[in-house]
Scaffold this motif. Structure first.
Motif, PDB file in Angstrom:
ATOM      1  N   ARG A  60     -10.071   0.294   7.041  1.00 25.70           N
ATOM      2  CA  ARG A  60     -10.355  -0.887   7.861  1.00 25.70           C
ATOM      3  C   ARG A  60      -9.234  -1.167   8.846  1.00 25.70           C
ATOM      4  O   ARG A  60      -9.472  -1.728   9.923  1.00 25.70           O
ATOM      5  N   ARG A 117      -9.708   1.685   1.097  1.00 24.01           N
ATOM      6  CA  ARG A 117     -10.606   0.917   1.986  1.00 24.01           C
ATOM      7  C   ARG A 117      -9.805   0.097   2.998  1.00 24.01           C
ATOM      8  O   ARG A 117     -10.198  -0.018   4.167  1.00 24.01           O
ATOM      9  N   GLU A 118      -8.711  -0.476   2.541  1.00 21.08           N
ATOM     10  CA  GLU A 118      -7.866  -1.235   3.468  1.00 21.08           C
ATOM     11  C   GLU A 118      -7.271  -0.322   4.532  1.00 21.08           C
ATOM     12  O   GLU A 118      -7.160  -0.710   5.705  1.00 21.08           O
ATOM     13  N   GLU A 160      -4.098   9.532  -1.885  1.00 22.18           N
ATOM     14  CA  GLU A 160      -4.608   8.776  -3.026  1.00 22.18           C
ATOM     15  C   GLU A 160      -5.791   9.484  -3.678  1.00 22.18           C
ATOM     16  O   GLU A 160      -5.930   9.482  -4.915  1.00 22.18           O
ATOM     17  N   LEU A 191      -8.600   2.665  -4.881  1.00 24.33           N
ATOM     18  CA  LEU A 191      -9.774   2.577  -4.008  1.00 24.33           C
ATOM     19  C   LEU A 191      -9.676   1.398  -3.063  1.00 24.33           C
ATOM     20  O   LEU A 191     -10.076   1.492  -1.892  1.00 24.33           O
ATOM     21  N   VAL A 192      -9.152   0.286  -3.562  1.00 21.27           N
ATOM     22  CA  VAL A 192      -8.976  -0.878  -2.682  1.00 21.27           C
ATOM     23  C   VAL A 192      -8.021  -0.543  -1.537  1.00 21.27           C
ATOM     24  O   VAL A 192      -8.283  -0.860  -0.372  1.00 21.27           O
ATOM     25  N   GLY A 193      -6.911   0.132  -1.871  1.00 20.24           N
ATOM     26  CA  GLY A 193      -5.956   0.507  -0.838  1.00 20.24           C
ATOM     27  C   GLY A 193      -6.553   1.459   0.179  1.00 20.24           C
ATOM     28  O   GLY A 193      -6.286   1.351   1.382  1.00 20.24           O
ATOM     29  N   ASP A 204     -16.294   5.105   1.830  1.00 17.28           N
ATOM     30  CA  ASP A 204     -17.216   5.022   0.697  1.00 17.28           C
ATOM     31  C   ASP A 204     -16.703   5.939  -0.401  1.00 17.28           C
ATOM     32  O   ASP A 204     -16.081   6.983  -0.134  1.00 17.28           O
ATOM     33  N   HIS A 249       2.417   1.750  -3.384  1.00 18.80           N
ATOM     34  CA  HIS A 249       1.420   2.183  -4.370  1.00 18.80           C
ATOM     35  C   HIS A 249       1.058   3.645  -4.176  1.00 18.80           C
ATOM     36  O   HIS A 249       1.052   4.432  -5.127  1.00 18.80           O
ATOM     37  N   PHE A 262      -5.501  -0.156  -7.939  1.00 17.13           N
ATOM     38  CA  PHE A 262      -5.547  -0.556  -6.542  1.00 17.13           C
ATOM     39  C   PHE A 262      -5.806   0.628  -5.602  1.00 17.13           C
ATOM     40  O   PHE A 262      -5.736   0.472  -4.389  1.00 17.13           O
ATOM     41  N   PRO A 282      -9.592  -1.506 -13.407  1.00 13.66           N
ATOM     42  CA  PRO A 282      -9.450  -0.723 -12.173  1.00 13.66           C
ATOM     43  C   PRO A 282      -8.093  -0.957 -11.527  1.00 13.66           C
ATOM     44  O   PRO A 282      -7.508  -2.028 -11.614  1.00 13.66           O
ATOM     45  N   ARG A 329       0.828  -1.206   0.000  1.00 12.51           N
ATOM     46  CA  ARG A 329       0.000   0.000   0.000  1.00 12.51           C
ATOM     47  C   ARG A 329       0.863   1.257   0.000  1.00 12.51           C
ATOM     48  O   ARG A 329       0.586   2.228  -0.724  1.00 12.51           O
TER      49      ARG A 329
END
Length: 404
Positions: A376, A372-373, A321, A368-370, A383, A209, A366, A364, A206
């Motif tokens: 979390r 969210r991670e 990001e 948005l995925v990063g 969102d 990235h 990484f 797509p 992460r």
């Protein structure tokens, strides 16, 4: 990070458990050892029969029964109950013929001990009681009461063998339980180590990235500015604008190099101090300034008194990001609004722009995925999606449980 070689070799606990729970029939040299044991017990029985009372020395039938009673011991591991039944079936007529009663005792004890250490205690007591009852009934039926009394004295040793065998069985189970708990604890430690390695790899991925995507995007925009100035009017170069664009590129490279060095220190020197200081909310002005240099019109509002380091780092990376995506996807000179405020014990974060967001149909990334991670990882939520009036918006709620 050192390679994990424990998965390639059996654990000590596994080897001990395998030895304890190993099938007796597959033990090394099991048949040979039991054959030698049966031969030694038969030789002892012959000696006891010869040195005992001459009046009770076995005759031909007695010798046959005595020697035959030792033959089943060769297969005592394969069928303990059947071997014990065969020994009892041969010993009973031997005793009934009033032969030397001490001679078959070793074979009887060996067969009985094998039953006690391999069967449940209830079954062991049932089998032993049945065998003793049959022996006593045969002596009372075919022998004299004096001989029966002598057999009762032998029964004391029989009961001693039974309880020793049961105790050995429970001891083996106790050792197996201890080894199993130790092996389970070892597996738990290894799983925890693997989990920590996976989390660290994910964190590094992460960080790399976020860092590289942000820096490369800014460098690309700044390079485009310099190229546009060069191509717009080659005869009259705006040296000041070109120099500023190149200075911005150099500054972005220096900042990226510093963050990259901090991230790579984790790989070179693993340890609690290898990560260096985490980026936090105090680094947001630099992010906003870098986005402005890339052409974005950024409005920033920060109303947060204090945040734990982990929450501050997560918020920093999410904003980084989100700004990178705005510069990349929102078109030239996008209008971006960054808002952070504290409410109900949580950090509320929002980054919105007037662009269209990621281009539909493209693979797509990484980002948005990063994000969210990141959210979390500190117990928060994130969102993202298009705004009703146009543009794209990223919102996150990060609990501030560590704020003092």
């Amino acid at each position: 990070m050192q390679p994990n070689t424990s998965a390639a070799r059996p654990r000590i606990g596994e080897r001990i458990m395998a030895a304890i729970n190993r099938d007796p029939t597959t033990a090394p040299h099991a048949l040979r050892n039991d054959t030698l044991l049966a031969a030694a017990a038969a030789a002892l029985a012959v000696c006891l029969a010869l040195v005992g009372d001459d009046s009770r020395r076995p005759d031909a039938l007695g010798w046959t029964l005595l020697i035959a009673a030792h033959a089943p011991l060769v297969w005592r591991r394969r069928g303990p109950l059947l071997v014990f039944a065969a020994v009892v079936a041969l010993v009973l007529p031997y005793h009934a013929l009033d032969n030397n009663h001490g001679a078959p005792v070793p074979a009887s004890f060996i067969a009985l001990y094998t039953v006690t250490v391999t069967q449940r205690p209830a079954r062991t007591l049932l089998v032993t009681g049945t065998g003793l009852s049959l022996s006593l009934a045969a002596m009372l039926t075919f022998g004299e009461h004096k001989q029966a009394a002598e057999l009762l004295r032998i029964y004391g040793w029989v009961l001693a063998v039974v309880f020793v065998g049961i105790d050995v069985r429970y001891y083996r189970q106790y050792i197996a339980a201890i080894v199993e708990r130790a092996d389970r604890a070892e597996r738990t430690r290894e799983e925890e180590a693997r989990r920590r390695v996976a989390e660290e790899r994910l964190r590094i991925a992460r960080d790399l990235h976020d860092l590289l995507a942000h820096s490369i995007t800014l460098i690309g925009v700044q390079t485009s500015v310099a190229a546009h100035v060069l191509a717009a009017d080659p005869g009259r170069l705006d040296r000041e604008t070109i120099a500023k664009a190149l200075d911005d590129i150099a500054e972005t490279c220096r900042s990226a190099r510093g963050e990259l060095r901090t991230t790579l220190e984790v790989l070179r020197e693993p340890g609690p101090d290898a990560r260096g200081p985490l980026p936090g909310l105090d680094g947001l002005p630099d992010l906003v300034e870098a986005a402005r240099l890339a052409g974005a019109k950024v409005q920033q509002t920060v109303r947060v008194r204090q945040a734990p380091p982990a929450v501050g780092a997560a918020a920093y990376r999410i904003v980084q990001e989100a700004l990178t995506n705005a510069v990349r996807h929102a078109g030239p000179e996008p209008a971006v609004v960054v808002d952070l405020h504290e409410e109900d014990g949580a950090l509320h974060l929002a980054v919105s722009d007037d662009g269209t967001g990621p281009v539909p149909g493209k693979v797509p990334g990484f980002g948005l995925v990063g994000m969210r991670e990141r959210a979390r990882s500190v117990g928060g939520t994130l969102d993202s999606g298009p705004c009703p009036g146009g543009g794209f918006r990223v919102t996150a709620v990060l609990p501030l449980g560590g704020v003092t």
